[in-house]
Design a protein around this motif. Sequence first.
Motif, PDB file in Angstrom:
ATOM      1  N   GLY A  65       0.781  -1.229   0.000  1.00 20.87           N
ATOM      2  CA  GLY A  65       0.000   0.000   0.000  1.00 20.87           C
ATOM      3  C   GLY A  65       0.808   1.272   0.000  1.00 20.87           C
ATOM      4  N   SER A  66       0.306   2.250   0.724  1.00 22.84           N
ATOM      5  CA  SER A  66       0.925   3.575   0.720  1.00 22.84           C
ATOM      6  C   SER A  66       2.327   3.562   1.321  1.00 22.84           C
ATOM      7  N   ALA A  67       2.590   2.677   2.278  1.00 24.25           N
ATOM      8  CA  ALA A  67       3.935   2.602   2.871  1.00 24.25           C
ATOM      9  C   ALA A  67       4.954   2.187   1.821  1.00 24.25           C
ATOM     10  N   GLY A  68       4.609   1.225   0.991  1.00 22.80           N
ATOM     11  CA  GLY A  68       5.510   0.779  -0.066  1.00 22.80           C
ATOM     12  C   GLY A  68       5.778   1.867  -1.090  1.00 22.80           C
ATOM     13  N   VAL A  87       6.291  -5.574  -4.119  1.00 22.36           N
ATOM     14  CA  VAL A  87       5.613  -6.839  -3.848  1.00 22.36           C
ATOM     15  C   VAL A  87       4.367  -6.508  -3.037  1.00 22.36           C
ATOM     16  N   ASP A  88       3.208  -6.936  -3.539  1.00 25.95           N
ATOM     17  CA  ASP A  88       1.959  -6.617  -2.839  1.00 25.95           C
ATOM     18  C   ASP A  88       0.913  -7.666  -3.200  1.00 25.95           C
ATOM     19  N   ASP A  89      -0.188  -7.660  -2.449  1.00 27.57           N
ATOM     20  CA  ASP A  89      -1.258  -8.608  -2.721  1.00 27.57           C
ATOM     21  C   ASP A  89      -2.421  -7.980  -3.487  1.00 27.57           C
ATOM     22  N   THR A  90      -2.245  -6.747  -3.942  1.00 23.97           N
ATOM     23  CA  THR A  90      -3.290  -6.039  -4.664  1.00 23.97           C
ATOM     24  C   THR A  90      -2.804  -5.673  -6.057  1.00 23.97           C
ATOM     25  N   PHE A  93      -2.069  -2.006  -7.460  1.00 17.18           N
ATOM     26  CA  PHE A  93      -0.859  -1.268  -7.134  1.00 17.18           C
ATOM     27  C   PHE A  93       0.216  -1.390  -8.214  1.00 17.18           C
ATOM     28  N   ALA A  94       0.055  -2.331  -9.123  1.00 16.07           N
ATOM     29  CA  ALA A  94       1.022  -2.478 -10.216  1.00 16.07           C
ATOM     30  C   ALA A  94       1.075  -1.207 -11.057  1.00 16.07           C
ATOM     31  N   VAL A  95      -0.068  -0.591 -11.308  1.00 12.18           N
ATOM     32  CA  VAL A  95      -0.121   0.646 -12.104  1.00 12.18           C
ATOM     33  C   VAL A  95       0.638   1.757 -11.388  1.00 12.18           C
ATOM     34  N   HIS A  96       0.446   1.879 -10.090  1.00 14.44           N
ATOM     35  CA  HIS A  96       1.165   2.900  -9.311  1.00 14.44           C
ATOM     36  C   HIS A  96       2.667   2.643  -9.367  1.00 14.44           C
ATOM     37  N   GLY A  97       3.058   1.383  -9.321  1.00 14.31           N
ATOM     38  CA  GLY A  97       4.472   1.023  -9.395  1.00 14.31           C
ATOM     39  C   GLY A  97       5.101   1.448 -10.709  1.00 14.31           C
ATOM     40  N   PHE A 105       6.719  -5.721 -10.643  1.00 16.72           N
ATOM     41  CA  PHE A 105       5.706  -5.818  -9.599  1.00 16.72           C
ATOM     42  C   PHE A 105       5.410  -7.295  -9.419  1.00 16.72           C
ATOM     43  N   ILE A 106       5.494  -7.778  -8.195  1.00 17.27           N
ATOM     44  CA  ILE A 106       5.193  -9.177  -7.898  1.00 17.27           C
ATOM     45  C   ILE A 106       3.914  -9.227  -7.079  1.00 17.27           C
ATOM     46  N   LEU A 107       2.937  -9.959  -7.599  1.00 16.14           N
ATOM     47  CA  LEU A 107       1.682 -10.151  -6.891  1.00 16.14           C
ATOM     48  C   LEU A 107       1.821 -11.367  -5.973  1.00 16.14           C
ATOM     49  N   ARG A 108       1.505 -11.174  -4.704  1.00 17.78           N
ATOM     50  CA  ARG A 108       1.578 -12.284  -3.751  1.00 17.78           C
ATOM     51  C   ARG A 108       0.542 -13.341  -4.110  1.00 17.78           C
ATOM     52  N   PRO A 109       0.794 -14.593  -3.838  1.00 15.76           N
ATOM     53  CA  PRO A 109       1.941 -15.160  -3.141  1.00 15.76           C
ATOM     54  C   PRO A 109       3.171 -15.225  -4.056  1.00 15.76           C
ATOM     55  N   VAL A 110       4.327 -14.953  -3.466  1.00 13.21           N
ATOM     56  CA  VAL A 110       5.586 -14.920  -4.210  1.00 13.21           C
ATOM     57  C   VAL A 110       6.115 -16.343  -4.371  1.00 13.21           C
ATOM     58  N   GLU A 111       6.634 -16.611  -5.559  1.00 16.02           N
ATOM     59  CA  GLU A 111       7.262 -17.901  -5.844  1.00 16.02           C
ATOM     60  C   GLU A 111       8.658 -17.632  -6.401  1.00 16.02           C
TER      61      GLU A 111
END
Length: 127
Positions: A65-68, A87-90, A93-97, A105-111
Amino acid sequence: MRGWGRPVNIAVCENSAAAAEQLRGWIERYCRLYHIPAVLKCFLSSAAFTAYTGWLDIAYLCCGGSAGFYLARQLRERSPDCKIILVDDTQEFAVHGMRLHCTDFILRPVEFRHIVRSMDLALRGWK
């Protein structure tokens, strides 16, 4: 990948110690597989990451989120050439990145395969 003049400085900022260790293990595995000298640093809070003043080549920001985004903006000002991986679960946030010119941008869960992709992207053109 060959011709490394110096170790790659990599940071992981993750609030969960277990998740940070998992990421660090996968990054170390990638570096061993491709013979990349690296120095890894783990930060378990945004405050610890912000207090660090050393040079970073790659940063995995997993605060969410905003902290990242705040950390990414700060890092972009401090180290404009640093390759930032959010790295986030939403997915939103990829667009903001991308607006912050993040490398990946890595969407959780990370592999492990996500780490391979992000490291490949971050190290393109590195000599």
